[in-house]
Every structure is written in C-alpha cells, then in structure tokens.
Design an enzyme around this catalytic site. Structure first.
Site, PDB file in Angstrom:
ATOM      1  N   ASN A 120      -1.886  -0.137   7.124  1.00  0.00           N
ATOM      2  CA  ASN A 120      -1.390  -1.456   7.541  1.00  0.00           C
ATOM      3  C   ASN A 120      -0.558  -2.137   6.457  1.00  0.00           C
ATOM      4  O   ASN A 120      -0.444  -3.355   6.411  1.00  0.00           O
ATOM      5  CB  ASN A 120      -2.555  -2.329   8.024  1.00  0.00           C
ATOM      6  CG  ASN A 120      -3.616  -2.498   6.949  1.00  0.00           C
ATOM      7  OD1 ASN A 120      -3.415  -2.107   5.804  1.00  0.00           O
ATOM      8  ND2 ASN A 120      -4.728  -3.107   7.309  1.00  0.00           N
ATOM      9  N   THR A 126      -5.805  -7.237  10.493  1.00  0.00           N
ATOM     10  CA  THR A 126      -6.038  -5.893   9.938  1.00  0.00           C
ATOM     11  C   THR A 126      -5.479  -4.801  10.847  1.00  0.00           C
ATOM     12  O   THR A 126      -4.807  -3.871  10.374  1.00  0.00           O
ATOM     13  CB  THR A 126      -7.555  -5.670   9.738  1.00  0.00           C
ATOM     14  OG1 THR A 126      -8.077  -6.747   8.958  1.00  0.00           O
ATOM     15  CG2 THR A 126      -7.824  -4.356   9.035  1.00  0.00           C
ATOM     16  N   HIS A 150      -1.986  -5.422   1.362  1.00  0.00           N
ATOM     17  CA  HIS A 150      -3.269  -6.092   1.115  1.00  0.00           C
ATOM     18  C   HIS A 150      -2.999  -7.492   0.588  1.00  0.00           C
ATOM     19  O   HIS A 150      -2.080  -7.684  -0.200  1.00  0.00           O
ATOM     20  CB  HIS A 150      -4.088  -5.320   0.064  1.00  0.00           C
ATOM     21  CG  HIS A 150      -5.227  -6.141  -0.481  1.00  0.00           C
ATOM     22  ND1 HIS A 150      -6.446  -6.203   0.154  1.00  0.00           N
ATOM     23  CD2 HIS A 150      -5.306  -6.974  -1.560  1.00  0.00           C
ATOM     24  CE1 HIS A 150      -7.241  -7.032  -0.524  1.00  0.00           C
ATOM     25  NE2 HIS A 150      -6.578  -7.502  -1.567  1.00  0.00           N
ATOM     26  N   ARG A 157       2.435  -7.045   9.258  1.00  0.00           N
ATOM     27  CA  ARG A 157       1.804  -5.954  10.007  1.00  0.00           C
ATOM     28  C   ARG A 157       2.278  -5.948  11.454  1.00  0.00           C
ATOM     29  O   ARG A 157       2.481  -4.886  12.052  1.00  0.00           O
ATOM     30  CB  ARG A 157       0.278  -6.081   9.924  1.00  0.00           C
ATOM     31  CG  ARG A 157      -0.278  -5.743   8.538  1.00  0.00           C
ATOM     32  CD  ARG A 157      -1.730  -6.151   8.420  1.00  0.00           C
ATOM     33  NE  ARG A 157      -2.343  -5.723   7.159  1.00  0.00           N
ATOM     34  CZ  ARG A 157      -3.519  -6.161   6.737  1.00  0.00           C
ATOM     35  NH1 ARG A 157      -4.225  -7.034   7.455  1.00  0.00           N
ATOM     36  NH2 ARG A 157      -4.027  -5.724   5.587  1.00  0.00           N
ATOM     37  N   ARG A 178      -2.103 -14.499   3.638  1.00  0.00           N
ATOM     38  CA  ARG A 178      -2.881 -13.845   4.712  1.00  0.00           C
ATOM     39  C   ARG A 178      -2.213 -14.081   6.066  1.00  0.00           C
ATOM     40  O   ARG A 178      -2.182 -13.183   6.913  1.00  0.00           O
ATOM     41  CB  ARG A 178      -4.324 -14.361   4.722  1.00  0.00           C
ATOM     42  CG  ARG A 178      -5.161 -13.912   3.545  1.00  0.00           C
ATOM     43  CD  ARG A 178      -5.613 -12.476   3.613  1.00  0.00           C
ATOM     44  NE  ARG A 178      -6.575 -12.229   4.658  1.00  0.00           N
ATOM     45  CZ  ARG A 178      -7.293 -11.104   4.768  1.00  0.00           C
ATOM     46  NH1 ARG A 178      -7.157 -10.132   3.859  1.00  0.00           N
ATOM     47  NH2 ARG A 178      -8.130 -10.937   5.750  1.00  0.00           N
ATOM     48  N   TYR A 208     -11.862  -2.125  -3.501  1.00  0.00           N
ATOM     49  CA  TYR A 208     -12.466  -2.133  -2.162  1.00  0.00           C
ATOM     50  C   TYR A 208     -13.996  -2.094  -2.224  1.00  0.00           C
ATOM     51  O   TYR A 208     -14.636  -1.680  -1.260  1.00  0.00           O
ATOM     52  CB  TYR A 208     -11.923  -0.959  -1.336  1.00  0.00           C
ATOM     53  CG  TYR A 208     -10.520  -1.202  -0.813  1.00  0.00           C
ATOM     54  CD1 TYR A 208     -10.260  -2.261   0.061  1.00  0.00           C
ATOM     55  CD2 TYR A 208      -9.452  -0.384  -1.187  1.00  0.00           C
ATOM     56  CE1 TYR A 208      -8.978  -2.503   0.531  1.00  0.00           C
ATOM     57  CE2 TYR A 208      -8.164  -0.618  -0.713  1.00  0.00           C
ATOM     58  CZ  TYR A 208      -7.937  -1.670   0.152  1.00  0.00           C
ATOM     59  OH  TYR A 208      -6.669  -1.914   0.624  1.00  0.00           O
ATOM     60  N   LYS A 220       0.827  -1.202   0.000  1.00  0.00           N
ATOM     61  CA  LYS A 220       0.000   0.000   0.000  1.00  0.00           C
ATOM     62  C   LYS A 220       0.869   1.262   0.000  1.00  0.00           C
ATOM     63  O   LYS A 220       2.085   1.195   0.130  1.00  0.00           O
ATOM     64  CB  LYS A 220      -0.923  -0.023   1.217  1.00  0.00           C
ATOM     65  CG  LYS A 220      -1.890  -1.207   1.236  1.00  0.00           C
ATOM     66  CD  LYS A 220      -2.838  -1.102   2.417  1.00  0.00           C
ATOM     67  CE  LYS A 220      -3.802  -2.271   2.448  1.00  0.00           C
ATOM     68  NZ  LYS A 220      -4.816  -2.100   3.510  1.00  0.00           N
ATOM     69  N   GLU A 276      -9.709  -9.953  -7.933  1.00  0.00           N
ATOM     70  CA  GLU A 276      -8.688  -8.916  -7.780  1.00  0.00           C
ATOM     71  C   GLU A 276      -7.563  -9.078  -8.799  1.00  0.00           C
ATOM     72  O   GLU A 276      -7.057  -8.080  -9.329  1.00  0.00           O
ATOM     73  CB  GLU A 276      -8.137  -8.960  -6.347  1.00  0.00           C
ATOM     74  CG  GLU A 276      -9.185  -8.532  -5.314  1.00  0.00           C
ATOM     75  CD  GLU A 276      -8.765  -8.782  -3.874  1.00  0.00           C
ATOM     76  OE1 GLU A 276      -7.617  -9.210  -3.635  1.00  0.00           O
ATOM     77  OE2 GLU A 276      -9.598  -8.538  -2.970  1.00  0.00           O
TER      78      GLU A 276
END
Ligand code: ADP
Ligand code: MG
Length: 149
Positions: free
Chosen positions: A112, A91, A115, A102, A85, A49, A9, A126
């Site tokens: 954070n 999150t 993604h 994170r 993940r 999103y 990000k 995506e």
C-alpha cells in the site's frame, strides 16, 4: 507544529512513485525535515512494526519491507500526523478514497505504498528509530506565512 515519520515502501520505490508521493505531501504544505533512502536492516523493520509482532501478516510485511530500498521522510507541519494519515488513506488500498495516495495509486492491502505514523506517541518513537537528532533539519521556508491557521 508536529513532526511525523513517512515511509515510501518498497513497492512505492519499485513503481517509481517516490517523487509523486513526496510531491503530494509537499504540495499540501508539509515541510521536509529529514530524508534517507536505502535498504534497511531487518532489525529496524521489525522494530518499526513491533506493534504487529503477533499478527499473522508480520513475517510478510517484514519480508516485503526488507526486500529492497525504502525512502524515509520526516515531515513537519500543523497537525502533521493526522494530515498525513488523511492524505495516505485507508490501509486496504482498494477501499481508500480517491484523492488519497493509496486510493489513487494502489490496489493492495499489503503493498500500500506508504507508511505514516498514526499518533503522537508513534511519531516520536518512529522518528527516533529512523532518524538521529542531527539528521532532522531546522530551517525556515519562505512561504511559511501563507501556511498559517
Ligand atoms: P497502516 O499502514 O494503515 O497503519 P497497519 O498499521 O494496520 O496499517 O499495518 C501495517 C502494514 O502491514 C500495512 O500498511 C500493510 O502494509 C501491512 N498489512 C496490514 N494488514 C495486513 C494484512 N492483513 N495482510 C498483509 N499485510 C497487511
Ligand atoms: Mg499502522
């Protein structure tokens, strides 16, 4: 084999963490099959999103993710979606386990760093949003024999 969509990000780019973050996925054993870096149009971020369109934080996350360049990665590997993940962590970075991206590098919920697609359906959606078929590269890695079950 699965493919998943990862974004470093805007905060990850600004904090010069693209290499660190990509390095964690590579070190784990995931294969880089797509890579692009640029400031993306609002429509792409809003579509990305889309599931959060009605949430109060939607304008903030769209504003944040359009404020600068983002690095989009397509990664491939066994159970790549859940593996990524797990590497990313929760999150809210303040609650993310140490050892996760994170948990080690962030302290914010909004900012954070990264993604990752959260299911096979979202990975498919995506990847199609961020990459064309021709931008995803099929090739072999010389150590693939060591990355088996
Ligand atoms: P994740 O990225 O862990 O899948 P979500 O899909 O729930 O998390 O949310 C998407 C992104 O929106 C988060 O990664 C974060 O950047 C931002 N976000 C989520 N919840 C909030 C919130 N309550 N306030 C501000 N930003 C948020
Ligand atoms: Mg999500």
């Amino acid at each position: 084999m699965e493919r998943t969509l990862i974004l470093v990000k805007v905060d990850g780019v600004q904090r010069r963490l693209v290499g660190e973050i990509l390095g964690r996925f590579e070190a784990k054993g995931l294969k880089l099959v797509g890579l692009k870096f640029r400031q993306f149009p609002r429509e792409v971020i809003e579509e990305h999103y889309g599931e959060h369109r009605d949430k109060p934080f939607f304008p903030d996350v769209v504003g944040f993710m359009t404020s600068g360049p983002v690095c989009a990665l397509a990664l491939e590997g066994p159970e790549a979606i859940s593996v990524c993940r797990k590497l990313i962590g929760q999150t809210q970075s303040r609650e993310a386990d140490p050892g996760t991206i994170r948990g080690d590098l962030g302290i914010s919920r909004q900012f954070n760093l990264v993604h990752g697609s959260d299911s096979a359906d979202s990975a498919e959606r995506e990847l199609a949003l961020w990459f064309s078929d021709e931008e995803l590269v099929d090739y072999s890695l010389c150590d693939e024999v060591w990355l088996g079950d």
